[in-house]
Write an enzyme that holds these catalytic residues in place. Structure first.
Site, PDB file in Angstrom:
ATOM      1  N   CYS A   1       6.041  -0.336   6.962  1.00  0.00           N
ATOM      2  CA  CYS A   1       5.667   0.914   6.300  1.00  0.00           C
ATOM      3  C   CYS A   1       6.810   1.310   5.380  1.00  0.00           C
ATOM      4  O   CYS A   1       7.970   1.276   5.802  1.00  0.00           O
ATOM      5  CB  CYS A   1       5.426   2.006   7.346  1.00  0.00           C
ATOM      6  SG  CYS A   1       5.016   3.618   6.632  1.00  0.00           S
ATOM      7  N   LEU A   2       6.487   1.685   4.154  1.00  0.00           N
ATOM      8  CA  LEU A   2       7.542   2.059   3.205  1.00  0.00           C
ATOM      9  C   LEU A   2       8.292   3.311   3.652  1.00  0.00           C
ATOM     10  O   LEU A   2       9.394   3.564   3.175  1.00  0.00           O
ATOM     11  CB  LEU A   2       6.946   2.268   1.808  1.00  0.00           C
ATOM     12  CG  LEU A   2       6.441   0.989   1.130  1.00  0.00           C
ATOM     13  CD1 LEU A   2       5.704   1.323  -0.157  1.00  0.00           C
ATOM     14  CD2 LEU A   2       7.588   0.023   0.854  1.00  0.00           C
TER      15      LEU A   2
ATOM     16  N   HIS B   1      -4.040   1.441   7.765  1.00  0.00           N
ATOM     17  CA  HIS B   1      -2.703   2.033   7.718  1.00  0.00           C
ATOM     18  C   HIS B   1      -2.661   3.218   6.743  1.00  0.00           C
ATOM     19  O   HIS B   1      -2.146   4.291   7.069  1.00  0.00           O
ATOM     20  CB  HIS B   1      -1.699   0.950   7.296  1.00  0.00           C
ATOM     21  CG  HIS B   1      -0.270   1.387   7.251  1.00  0.00           C
ATOM     22  ND1 HIS B   1       0.680   0.952   8.144  1.00  0.00           N
ATOM     23  CD2 HIS B   1       0.377   2.224   6.402  1.00  0.00           C
ATOM     24  CE1 HIS B   1       1.851   1.516   7.855  1.00  0.00           C
ATOM     25  NE2 HIS B   1       1.693   2.292   6.791  1.00  0.00           N
ATOM     26  N   GLU B   2      -3.237   3.015   5.549  1.00  0.00           N
ATOM     27  CA  GLU B   2      -3.170   4.065   4.521  1.00  0.00           C
ATOM     28  C   GLU B   2      -4.072   5.248   4.872  1.00  0.00           C
ATOM     29  O   GLU B   2      -3.691   6.404   4.658  1.00  0.00           O
ATOM     30  CB  GLU B   2      -3.539   3.502   3.144  1.00  0.00           C
ATOM     31  CG  GLU B   2      -2.719   2.314   2.670  1.00  0.00           C
ATOM     32  CD  GLU B   2      -1.210   2.488   2.804  1.00  0.00           C
ATOM     33  OE1 GLU B   2      -0.706   3.629   2.819  1.00  0.00           O
ATOM     34  OE2 GLU B   2      -0.530   1.459   2.927  1.00  0.00           O
TER      35      GLU B   2
ATOM     36  N   GLN C   1       3.086  10.008   1.243  1.00  0.00           N
ATOM     37  CA  GLN C   1       4.378   9.306   1.223  1.00  0.00           C
ATOM     38  C   GLN C   1       5.207   9.651  -0.017  1.00  0.00           C
ATOM     39  O   GLN C   1       6.404   9.380  -0.043  1.00  0.00           O
ATOM     40  CB  GLN C   1       4.177   7.787   1.296  1.00  0.00           C
ATOM     41  CG  GLN C   1       3.663   7.321   2.659  1.00  0.00           C
ATOM     42  CD  GLN C   1       3.479   5.822   2.696  1.00  0.00           C
ATOM     43  OE1 GLN C   1       2.489   5.297   2.203  1.00  0.00           O
ATOM     44  NE2 GLN C   1       4.445   5.107   3.258  1.00  0.00           N
TER      45      GLN C   1
ATOM     46  N   GLY D   1       0.844  -1.189   0.000  1.00  0.00           N
ATOM     47  CA  GLY D   1       0.000   0.000   0.000  1.00  0.00           C
ATOM     48  C   GLY D   1       0.875   1.233   0.000  1.00  0.00           C
ATOM     49  O   GLY D   1       2.042   1.182   0.407  1.00  0.00           O
TER      50      GLY D   1
ATOM     51  N   HIS E   1      -2.346   7.404   7.233  1.00  0.00           N
ATOM     52  CA  HIS E   1      -1.363   8.290   6.573  1.00  0.00           C
ATOM     53  C   HIS E   1      -2.025   9.602   6.130  1.00  0.00           C
ATOM     54  O   HIS E   1      -1.411  10.666   6.187  1.00  0.00           O
ATOM     55  CB  HIS E   1      -0.765   7.609   5.333  1.00  0.00           C
ATOM     56  CG  HIS E   1       0.471   6.806   5.595  1.00  0.00           C
ATOM     57  ND1 HIS E   1       1.598   7.322   6.183  1.00  0.00           N
ATOM     58  CD2 HIS E   1       0.768   5.509   5.315  1.00  0.00           C
ATOM     59  CE1 HIS E   1       2.535   6.380   6.256  1.00  0.00           C
ATOM     60  NE2 HIS E   1       2.048   5.269   5.758  1.00  0.00           N
TER      61      HIS E   1
HETATM   62 ZN   LIG Z   1       2.991   3.439   5.687  1.00  0.00          ZN
END
Ligand SMILES: [Zn+2]
Length: 182
Positions: free
Chosen positions: A89-90, A131-132, A51, A46, A135
């Protein structure tokens, strides 16, 4: 392909609530494509617009071979919670930690053409939606951990090789991560 650099923890954009999408135009479709390309390249499960430095309420997902996106999401969560599921998480490369999340989520929003959509997810998909969407509110997974786990996570963050880098990192070869990065 339009792969963007992924902002890392410490970048203020990750703490800034994103604005709702108003114009479902060509620019928005380009954003969805950039998010998709960047997520698939990472690779991740995701990716949310902040991000890649864009303050709009848009995310993409790739979970259980299902690729999609959602705009202006609104979540309905189950009361049963998975306390122990590993989450990455990226924006925290290479790290994953147990993070409590609702087991099921219904995500309402729009596709890039402005048509209303309703998505239902369980387990990893539900985790991804939560999670997204977090963000988009400037909330990070470390905020969802219990205090003890958060302390361990912050220690790992401080020791990470990317920690404290303020400039976008030049991508090198991808390396495998323990959990699914979102
Ligand atoms: Zn993340």
């Amino acid at each position: 392909m339009a792969i963007q650099s992924i902002r890392l923890f410490g970048d203020p954009v990750l703490r800034t609530p994103a604005a709702p999408v108003v114009d479902f135009d060509k620019e928005l479709r380009k954003l969805v494509k950039d998010l998709t390309d960047t997520m698939m390249d990472a690779p991740g499960a995701g990716l949310a617009a902040p991000q890649i430095g864009v303050g709009l309420r848009v995310f993409t997902y790739y979970v259980d071979d299902q690729l999609g996106h959602l705009i202006n999401p609104d979540l309905d969560l189950s009361s049963d919670v998975d306390e122990e599921g590993e989450e990455g998480c990226l924006s925290f490369p290479g790290l994953s930690f147990p993070t409590p999340r609702a087991v099921r989520a219904v995500a309402k929003g729009f596709n890039m053409h402005g048509e209303p959509v309703v998505l239902e997810g369980t387990d990893l998909m539900a985790r991804c939606f939560q999670h997204e969407t977090d963000h988009l509110d400037g909330i990070l997974f470390i905020d969802r951990m219990d205090p003890k786990q958060r302390k361990l996570a912050m220690k790992a963050v401080r020791e990470a090789e990317w920690s404290g880098l303020s400039a976008p990192v030049i991508k090198t070869s991808p390396h495998p991560t323990g959990g699914k990065a979102l």
